[in-house]
Motif scaffolding. Structure first.
Motif, short mmCIF file in Angstrom:
data_model
loop_
_atom_site.label_atom_id
_atom_site.label_comp_id
_atom_site.label_asym_id
_atom_site.label_seq_id
_atom_site.Cartn_x
_atom_site.Cartn_y
_atom_site.Cartn_z
N ASP A 234 0.83 -1.21 0.00
CA ASP A 234 0.00 0.00 0.00
C ASP A 234 0.86 1.26 0.00
OD1 ASP A 234 -2.42 -1.35 -0.04
OD2 ASP A 234 -2.51 -1.51 2.14
N LEU A 235 1.97 1.23 0.75
CA LEU A 235 2.86 2.39 0.78
C LEU A 235 3.44 2.69 -0.60
CD1 LEU A 235 4.79 1.74 4.13
CD2 LEU A 235 3.19 3.60 3.69
N ARG A 236 3.84 1.63 -1.30
CA ARG A 236 4.37 1.83 -2.66
C ARG A 236 3.29 2.41 -3.57
NH1 ARG A 236 7.15 -3.05 -1.47
NH2 ARG A 236 5.45 -4.29 -2.35
N ALA A 237 2.06 1.93 -3.45
CA ALA A 237 0.97 2.42 -4.30
C ALA A 237 0.66 3.89 -3.99
CB ALA A 237 -0.27 1.56 -4.10
N ARG A 239 2.76 6.15 -2.76
CA ARG A 239 3.85 6.98 -3.27
C ARG A 239 3.80 7.10 -4.79
NH1 ARG A 239 6.91 4.32 0.84
NH2 ARG A 239 7.70 2.80 -0.67
N ALA A 240 3.34 6.04 -5.45
CA ALA A 240 3.25 6.07 -6.91
C ALA A 240 2.00 6.79 -7.40
CB ALA A 240 3.27 4.64 -7.45
N GLY A 241 1.08 7.10 -6.48
CA GLY A 241 -0.15 7.79 -6.88
C GLY A 241 -1.14 6.92 -7.61
N THR A 242 -1.09 5.61 -7.35
CA THR A 242 -1.97 4.69 -8.08
C THR A 242 -3.17 4.22 -7.26
OG1 THR A 242 -0.59 2.81 -7.38
CG2 THR A 242 -0.05 3.86 -9.49
N ILE A 243 -3.37 4.82 -6.09
CA ILE A 243 -4.55 4.47 -5.28
C ILE A 243 -5.79 5.08 -5.92
CG2 ILE A 243 -5.69 4.80 -3.05
CD1 ILE A 243 -3.50 2.81 -2.84
N ASP A 244 -6.80 4.28 -6.15
CA ASP A 244 -8.03 4.73 -6.79
C ASP A 244 -8.95 5.37 -5.75
OD1 ASP A 244 -10.14 5.19 -8.49
OD2 ASP A 244 -10.78 3.09 -8.57
N ALA A 245 -9.34 6.61 -5.98
CA ALA A 245 -10.20 7.32 -5.03
C ALA A 245 -11.54 6.61 -4.85
CB ALA A 245 -10.43 8.75 -5.49
N SER A 246 -12.05 6.02 -5.91
CA SER A 246 -13.34 5.33 -5.80
C SER A 246 -13.23 4.11 -4.89
CB SER A 246 -13.84 4.92 -7.18
OG SER A 246 -12.94 3.98 -7.78
N THR A 247 -12.06 3.46 -4.88
CA THR A 247 -11.87 2.32 -3.98
C THR A 247 -11.88 2.76 -2.53
OG1 THR A 247 -10.54 1.20 -5.67
CG2 THR A 247 -10.31 0.41 -3.40
N VAL A 248 -11.22 3.90 -2.26
CA VAL A 248 -11.23 4.45 -0.90
C VAL A 248 -12.65 4.81 -0.48
CG1 VAL A 248 -10.38 6.32 0.58
CG2 VAL A 248 -8.87 5.32 -1.16
N LEU A 268 -6.28 10.67 1.21
CA LEU A 268 -5.21 10.39 0.27
C LEU A 268 -3.98 11.27 0.53
CD1 LEU A 268 -7.24 9.88 -3.04
CD2 LEU A 268 -6.01 8.13 -1.72
N THR A 269 -4.23 12.53 0.91
CA THR A 269 -3.13 13.43 1.24
C THR A 269 -2.39 12.94 2.49
OG1 THR A 269 -4.25 15.34 0.26
CG2 THR A 269 -2.50 15.80 1.85
N GLU A 270 -3.15 12.55 3.52
CA GLU A 270 -2.54 12.02 4.74
C GLU A 270 -1.74 10.75 4.44
OE1 GLU A 270 -2.43 13.06 7.87
OE2 GLU A 270 -3.58 14.88 7.53
#
Length: 323
Positions: A234-237, A239-248, A268-270
């Motif tokens: 998750d940390l790598r994702a 940092r890479a900016g690949t976390i999907d806001a809709s998933t959150v 996402l910022t935190e």
């Protein structure tokens, strides 16, 4: 002895180490020499006098017969000098009269190194007691909350320097004895750091200085380590900016929370800040691992430091093998 850059929590680690020793059934003297009364604040007691005071009992670990006891001593140079004069020159009341006239303060201020010699000399005295010292407590271990790393070699090495000024007599004898103890395998200087660049660099410099002066380096205690809120993937994702806001947003709704855009963006910022901080800490952890010294980690405690927290940290040190 416990040293570290200011702000790293060396006093807390020293207190936790003393309690950890007490859980092994040891009778421990915890000393401080910087005049800040930090021990009294941590244990929530009145300011310590120049006298040994019982502070706490070490909670026995499973399988132990019982815990030892932690006593504390606040060492100030003026009181140490009066005791020194009484022991070696039998001045007694005359020494106290000198104190009233300000002679003691003058001597410890004007004479190079006298303060530190008196402070280390008192610690030395506590390690040498035996059955012949009537009324004095015999300790299995002494833990010193020492000066910061920037001053530690000067503090520990000053007895040797003063011995060069005094060629004979009790000052020479005491200086030689203290120097032998400090450089023996009975002594260890543990260094406290945070996973930040400046404290880690000061730890490196401190180890270098201690070794250059033939002083025994113990372990490195990494203090106030943040909990791992996210896994490595998750940390790598993040940092890479690949976390999907809709998933959150979906995860929030599944937890029964309203997933509005502002909340998702804030999370996402935190997460990004946390991931960047973790990356920096991991870099410094690798540096600490390369110091070829035993390393121990203590958690950051959100509730602050009180006696209960000290017992918790003591348990963590013991589980990791220190002491």
């Amino acid at each position: 002895m416990v040293t570290g850059k200011g702000g790293t929590g060396k006093s807390t680690v020293a207190a936790a180490l003393a309690l950890a020793l007490a859980t092994r059934g040891k009778h421990v003297l915890l000393c401080e020499v910087e005049g800040r009364q930090g021990i009294a604040r941590m244990f929530d007691v009145d300011p310590l006098p120049y006298a040994e005071r019982r502070l706490a009992t070490g909670l026995p670990a499973p399988g132990d017969a019982g815990g030892g006891v932690v006593h504390a001593l606040h060492i100030d140079p003026e009181s140490a000098l009066l005791e020194y004069l009484s022991m070696y020159y039998k001045l007694g009341p005359a020494g106290r009269a000198l104190d009233r006239f300000g002679v003691v303060e003058f001597a410890t201020t004007i004479a190079p190194g006298v303060r530190d010699v008196l402070l280390t000399g008192k610690v030395y005295e506590a390690t040498k007691r035996n059955a012949r010292n009537k009324g004095a407590i015999e300790y299995d271990a002494v833990v010193l909350d020492a000066p910061p790393t920037g001053r530690i070699t000067q503090f520990l090495g000053v007895t040797n320097e003063l011995a060069g000024l005094a060629k004979v007599g009790p000052i020479k004898t005491q200086s030689d004895s203290v120097t032998r103890l400090l450089r023996s395998d009975r002594t260890a200087v543990h260094l406290v750091t945070l996973l930040e660049e400046m404290p880690v660099q000061e730890t490196i410099d401190g180890i270098t200085d201690l070794r250059a002066h033939d002083l025994p380096v113990g372990g490195v205690v990494v203090n106030m380590v943040r909990p791992r809120e996210l896994g490595a993937e998750d940390l790598r994702a993040v940092r890479a900016g690949t976390i999907d806001a809709s998933t959150v947003a979906a995860d929030l709704e599944r937890a029964g929370l309203e997933a509005n855009d502002a909340l998702v963006a804030g999370l996402l910022t935190e997460a990004r800040d946390h991931a960047e901080r973790r990356a920096l800490e991991d870099e410094q952890r690798d540096v600490v691992a390369g110091l070829d010294r035993p390393t121990y980690e203590l958690p950051r405690l959100a509730s602050g430091i009180d006696l209960g927290a000290l017992y918790e940290l003591a348990g963590s040190l013991r589980e990791q093998g220190l002491p």
